[in-house]
Design a protein around this motif. Structure first.
Motif, PDB file in Angstrom:
ATOM      1  N   MET A   1       8.725   3.229  -5.880  1.00  0.00           N
ATOM      2  CA  MET A   1       7.324   2.919  -6.200  1.00  0.00           C
ATOM      3  C   MET A   1       6.411   3.767  -5.318  1.00  0.00           C
ATOM      4  O   MET A   1       6.207   3.464  -4.150  1.00  0.00           O
ATOM      5  CB  MET A   1       7.073   1.426  -5.957  1.00  0.00           C
ATOM      6  CG  MET A   1       5.761   0.932  -6.455  1.00  0.00           C
ATOM      7  SD  MET A   1       5.671  -0.884  -6.293  1.00  0.00           S
ATOM      8  CE  MET A   1       5.963  -1.114  -4.538  1.00  0.00           C
ATOM      9  N   HIS A  59      -0.485   0.949  -4.833  1.00  0.00           N
ATOM     10  CA  HIS A  59       0.915   0.803  -4.440  1.00  0.00           C
ATOM     11  C   HIS A  59       1.478  -0.331  -5.294  1.00  0.00           C
ATOM     12  O   HIS A  59       1.257  -1.501  -4.997  1.00  0.00           O
ATOM     13  CB  HIS A  59       1.021   0.481  -2.936  1.00  0.00           C
ATOM     14  CG  HIS A  59       2.426   0.569  -2.413  1.00  0.00           C
ATOM     15  ND1 HIS A  59       2.819   0.002  -1.232  1.00  0.00           N
ATOM     16  CD2 HIS A  59       3.534   1.184  -2.912  1.00  0.00           C
ATOM     17  CE1 HIS A  59       4.109   0.254  -1.025  1.00  0.00           C
ATOM     18  NE2 HIS A  59       4.560   0.966  -2.024  1.00  0.00           N
ATOM     19  N   GLY A  60       2.148   0.042  -6.376  1.00  0.00           N
ATOM     20  CA  GLY A  60       2.584  -0.968  -7.335  1.00  0.00           C
ATOM     21  C   GLY A  60       1.363  -1.644  -7.922  1.00  0.00           C
ATOM     22  O   GLY A  60       0.433  -0.966  -8.364  1.00  0.00           O
ATOM     23  N   ASP A  61       1.346  -2.981  -7.864  1.00  0.00           N
ATOM     24  CA  ASP A  61       0.199  -3.694  -8.449  1.00  0.00           C
ATOM     25  C   ASP A  61      -0.957  -3.874  -7.441  1.00  0.00           C
ATOM     26  O   ASP A  61      -1.982  -4.459  -7.772  1.00  0.00           O
ATOM     27  CB  ASP A  61       0.634  -5.058  -9.006  1.00  0.00           C
ATOM     28  CG  ASP A  61       1.240  -5.955  -7.937  1.00  0.00           C
ATOM     29  OD1 ASP A  61       1.377  -5.498  -6.781  1.00  0.00           O
ATOM     30  OD2 ASP A  61       1.571  -7.106  -8.252  1.00  0.00           O
ATOM     31  N   LEU A  62      -0.792  -3.382  -6.233  1.00  0.00           N
ATOM     32  CA  LEU A  62      -1.857  -3.481  -5.225  1.00  0.00           C
ATOM     33  C   LEU A  62      -2.834  -2.324  -5.389  1.00  0.00           C
ATOM     34  O   LEU A  62      -2.443  -1.154  -5.380  1.00  0.00           O
ATOM     35  CB  LEU A  62      -1.253  -3.442  -3.817  1.00  0.00           C
ATOM     36  CG  LEU A  62      -2.256  -3.504  -2.659  1.00  0.00           C
ATOM     37  CD1 LEU A  62      -2.934  -4.872  -2.585  1.00  0.00           C
ATOM     38  CD2 LEU A  62      -1.572  -3.193  -1.324  1.00  0.00           C
ATOM     39  N   LYS A  63      -4.107  -2.658  -5.558  1.00  0.00           N
ATOM     40  CA  LYS A  63      -5.152  -1.644  -5.672  1.00  0.00           C
ATOM     41  C   LYS A  63      -6.137  -1.853  -4.526  1.00  0.00           C
ATOM     42  O   LYS A  63      -6.646  -2.961  -4.352  1.00  0.00           O
ATOM     43  CB  LYS A  63      -5.885  -1.768  -7.007  1.00  0.00           C
ATOM     44  CG  LYS A  63      -4.988  -1.508  -8.204  1.00  0.00           C
ATOM     45  CD  LYS A  63      -5.741  -1.696  -9.506  1.00  0.00           C
ATOM     46  CE  LYS A  63      -4.821  -2.000 -10.682  1.00  0.00           C
ATOM     47  NZ  LYS A  63      -3.545  -1.286 -10.719  1.00  0.00           N
ATOM     48  N   LEU A  64      -6.391  -0.803  -3.760  1.00  0.00           N
ATOM     49  CA  LEU A  64      -7.294  -0.938  -2.607  1.00  0.00           C
ATOM     50  C   LEU A  64      -8.356   0.142  -2.632  1.00  0.00           C
ATOM     51  O   LEU A  64      -8.129   1.256  -3.108  1.00  0.00           O
ATOM     52  CB  LEU A  64      -6.513  -0.786  -1.294  1.00  0.00           C
ATOM     53  CG  LEU A  64      -5.472  -1.840  -0.916  1.00  0.00           C
ATOM     54  CD1 LEU A  64      -4.778  -1.424   0.377  1.00  0.00           C
ATOM     55  CD2 LEU A  64      -6.131  -3.215  -0.753  1.00  0.00           C
ATOM     56  N   CYS A  65      -9.518  -0.187  -2.066  1.00  0.00           N
ATOM     57  CA  CYS A  65     -10.512   0.821  -1.728  1.00  0.00           C
ATOM     58  C   CYS A  65     -10.836   0.630  -0.242  1.00  0.00           C
ATOM     59  O   CYS A  65     -10.227  -0.197   0.423  1.00  0.00           O
ATOM     60  CB  CYS A  65     -11.760   0.698  -2.611  1.00  0.00           C
ATOM     61  SG  CYS A  65     -12.615  -0.880  -2.479  1.00  0.00           S
ATOM     62  N   GLU A  66     -11.788   1.395   0.278  1.00  0.00           N
ATOM     63  CA  GLU A  66     -12.189   1.364   1.697  1.00  0.00           C
ATOM     64  C   GLU A  66     -11.100   2.000   2.575  1.00  0.00           C
ATOM     65  O   GLU A  66     -10.099   1.368   2.935  1.00  0.00           O
ATOM     66  CB  GLU A  66     -12.508  -0.064   2.175  1.00  0.00           C
ATOM     67  CG  GLU A  66     -13.731  -0.676   1.513  1.00  0.00           C
ATOM     68  CD  GLU A  66     -15.062  -0.050   1.978  1.00  0.00           C
ATOM     69  OE1 GLU A  66     -15.093   0.584   3.050  1.00  0.00           O
ATOM     70  OE2 GLU A  66     -16.066  -0.204   1.261  1.00  0.00           O
ATOM     71  N   ALA A  69      -9.358   0.240   5.520  1.00  0.00           N
ATOM     72  CA  ALA A  69      -8.439  -0.848   5.160  1.00  0.00           C
ATOM     73  C   ALA A  69      -7.121  -0.256   4.661  1.00  0.00           C
ATOM     74  O   ALA A  69      -6.038  -0.764   4.975  1.00  0.00           O
ATOM     75  CB  ALA A  69      -9.059  -1.740   4.090  1.00  0.00           C
ATOM     76  N   GLN A  72      -4.873   0.856   7.519  1.00  0.00           N
ATOM     77  CA  GLN A  72      -4.233  -0.273   8.195  1.00  0.00           C
ATOM     78  C   GLN A  72      -3.075  -0.824   7.377  1.00  0.00           C
ATOM     79  O   GLN A  72      -2.028  -1.180   7.916  1.00  0.00           O
ATOM     80  CB  GLN A  72      -5.265  -1.378   8.494  1.00  0.00           C
ATOM     81  CG  GLN A  72      -6.266  -0.971   9.568  1.00  0.00           C
ATOM     82  CD  GLN A  72      -7.252  -2.096   9.865  1.00  0.00           C
ATOM     83  OE1 GLN A  72      -6.935  -3.057  10.545  1.00  0.00           O
ATOM     84  NE2 GLN A  72      -8.467  -1.987   9.344  1.00  0.00           N
ATOM     85  N   TYR A  73      -3.261  -0.897   6.053  1.00  0.00           N
ATOM     86  CA  TYR A  73      -2.167  -1.364   5.186  1.00  0.00           C
ATOM     87  C   TYR A  73      -0.946  -0.452   5.325  1.00  0.00           C
ATOM     88  O   TYR A  73       0.179  -0.925   5.512  1.00  0.00           O
ATOM     89  CB  TYR A  73      -2.628  -1.414   3.719  1.00  0.00           C
ATOM     90  CG  TYR A  73      -1.488  -1.633   2.762  1.00  0.00           C
ATOM     91  CD1 TYR A  73      -0.854  -2.872   2.670  1.00  0.00           C
ATOM     92  CD2 TYR A  73      -1.000  -0.586   1.969  1.00  0.00           C
ATOM     93  CE1 TYR A  73       0.225  -3.070   1.808  1.00  0.00           C
ATOM     94  CE2 TYR A  73       0.074  -0.775   1.111  1.00  0.00           C
ATOM     95  CZ  TYR A  73       0.682  -2.024   1.032  1.00  0.00           C
ATOM     96  OH  TYR A  73       1.750  -2.216   0.184  1.00  0.00           O
ATOM     97  N   HIS A  76       0.760  -1.010   8.756  1.00  0.00           N
ATOM     98  CA  HIS A  76       1.440  -2.303   8.882  1.00  0.00           C
ATOM     99  C   HIS A  76       2.699  -2.375   8.006  1.00  0.00           C
ATOM    100  O   HIS A  76       3.677  -3.015   8.371  1.00  0.00           O
ATOM    101  CB  HIS A  76       0.489  -3.454   8.521  1.00  0.00           C
ATOM    102  CG  HIS A  76      -0.502  -3.749   9.592  1.00  0.00           C
ATOM    103  ND1 HIS A  76      -0.132  -4.251  10.816  1.00  0.00           N
ATOM    104  CD2 HIS A  76      -1.847  -3.583   9.645  1.00  0.00           C
ATOM    105  CE1 HIS A  76      -1.211  -4.400  11.585  1.00  0.00           C
ATOM    106  NE2 HIS A  76      -2.258  -4.003  10.893  1.00  0.00           N
ATOM    107  N   GLU A  77       2.677  -1.704   6.852  1.00  0.00           N
ATOM    108  CA  GLU A  77       3.823  -1.751   5.938  1.00  0.00           C
ATOM    109  C   GLU A  77       4.987  -0.871   6.401  1.00  0.00           C
ATOM    110  O   GLU A  77       6.105  -1.043   5.943  1.00  0.00           O
ATOM    111  CB  GLU A  77       3.399  -1.295   4.529  1.00  0.00           C
ATOM    112  CG  GLU A  77       2.609  -2.329   3.765  1.00  0.00           C
ATOM    113  CD  GLU A  77       3.438  -3.552   3.393  1.00  0.00           C
ATOM    114  OE1 GLU A  77       4.338  -3.434   2.550  1.00  0.00           O
ATOM    115  OE2 GLU A  77       3.172  -4.631   3.970  1.00  0.00           O
TER     116      GLU A  77
END
Lengths: 217, 217
Positions: A1, A59-66, A69, A72-73, A76-77
């Motif tokens: 993924m 990342h897969g079903d995770l959608k991020l902006c900023e 943030a 940091q994701y 941490h992952e």
């Protein structure tokens, strides 16, 4: 993924994310957003970021902006890949979070205004406002005085190792290094050494290479 | 070893920190900074925060500034006290970090400008600039449209529980509830319900009580 970064190679916020991925030695897919055509203000991009700003991240079903943030994701992952980039001790982490806020709230707003005056206005055929530059440089000087005092006692801004608190600064610092405001950094020996150290990182060279390869986008 | 908050009861940034301490049911010492006399721009305060802004925070030898870093430190140090306030799952945490950035970068700057026009200008005997208000309200409306869409599908802004991503909003929302810009929140049913839910929290009542007790500071 695969992780996907939708962004623009000239955007400081996009560079924060790609730099983090290179530091962590992670594969990713880069999708260039055609900002000249306004693609960041229309679908499908605004389903990823309703504020219409690059970058957006999937990342897969995770959608991020900023960007701050997203970095940091990623860190941490993937605690065991590439450069560590964060402190796990409670007090050291607190100091890092504080300098991440200082970057975002104290340095970035005024540095971005100087980049606008010297770089982006030219792209749009506008003239640099020298009165505004003087005002912004006075503010940035005061901020950099705090950085100089800090870096006199600490190799990196949040402690003894390079962390996200340093990394978040790199794109805007690189930007200002090509402007007359470079002098504000040069005048402060510890700030200047810190910038030189960071700009020499192999992961940053990869961000620059990506910029060179895609500069017509 | 008591935690110390140096701040002002009317400062939104100070309130973010005291609210977090009340939510976590932690004791702390509050040291009022006399901002009218400019104490935040002089020693000893600027040794705590060289940027001369309230609040500053002390916990033993740890000295912090930047309210959004202080709140994270408090929450990470006391995982088992009071309200949880963060998500530990990687993807949920990422969503929370994103909304913390959205609060700081998208909502707070424009909301603070409206608070300046309607509240703080009056304190300084200045007139509200209605043209500026119109411009700021148009921007805030667009931001709140994104919030309304999000809150239609999520009870709280970062997920199914109240977290720091919600908490960071409370002081500026309370501020705008006393201005004509309240209408922008009232017009959006999910935003309006979210605000009412948060403003009814017992910990927020404690922040307001502290404000009432110290309003002559």
């Amino acid at each position: 993924m695969a992780m996907k970064v939708h962004g623009h190679v000239l955007s400081a916020a996009t560079q924060r994310v790609t730099l983090t991925l290179y530091e962590k030695e992670l594969d990713f897919e880069f999708i260039a957003v055609d900002m000249k055509s306004g693609d960041h203000k229309n679908e499908p991009f605004i389903s990823l970021n309703p504020f219409g700003q690059v970058p957006a991240f999937e990342h897969g079903d995770l959608k991020l902006c900023e960007s701050r943030a997203i970095t940091q994701y990623i860190v941490h992952e993937h605690p065991n890949k590439g450069t560590q980039l964060i402190f796990r001790d409670g007090k050291k982490m607190a100091i890092m979070l504080m300098w991440m806020q200082i970057e975002a709230n104290q340095l970035d707003p005024v540095a971005t205004k100087l980049a606008w005056e010297f770089i982006f206005k030219k792209m749009f055929g506008l003239e640099t406002d020298l009165v505004a530059v003087e005002e912004h440089e006075a503010k940035l000087s005061k901020v950099l005085d705090v950085y100089e005092a800090r870096l006199t006692n600490s190799k990196y801004i949040a402690g003894d190792a390079f962390s996200l608190a340093d990394l978040h600064h790199l794109p805007i610092i690189q930007c200002l290094m090509g402007t007359p405001s470079k002098k504000l950094f040069d005048e402060r020996p510890h700030v200047s050494a810190w910038c030189a150290d960071m700009l020499a990182r192999p992961a940053w060279a990869k961000v620059i290479a990506m910029q060179e390869q895609n500069k017509d986008l």
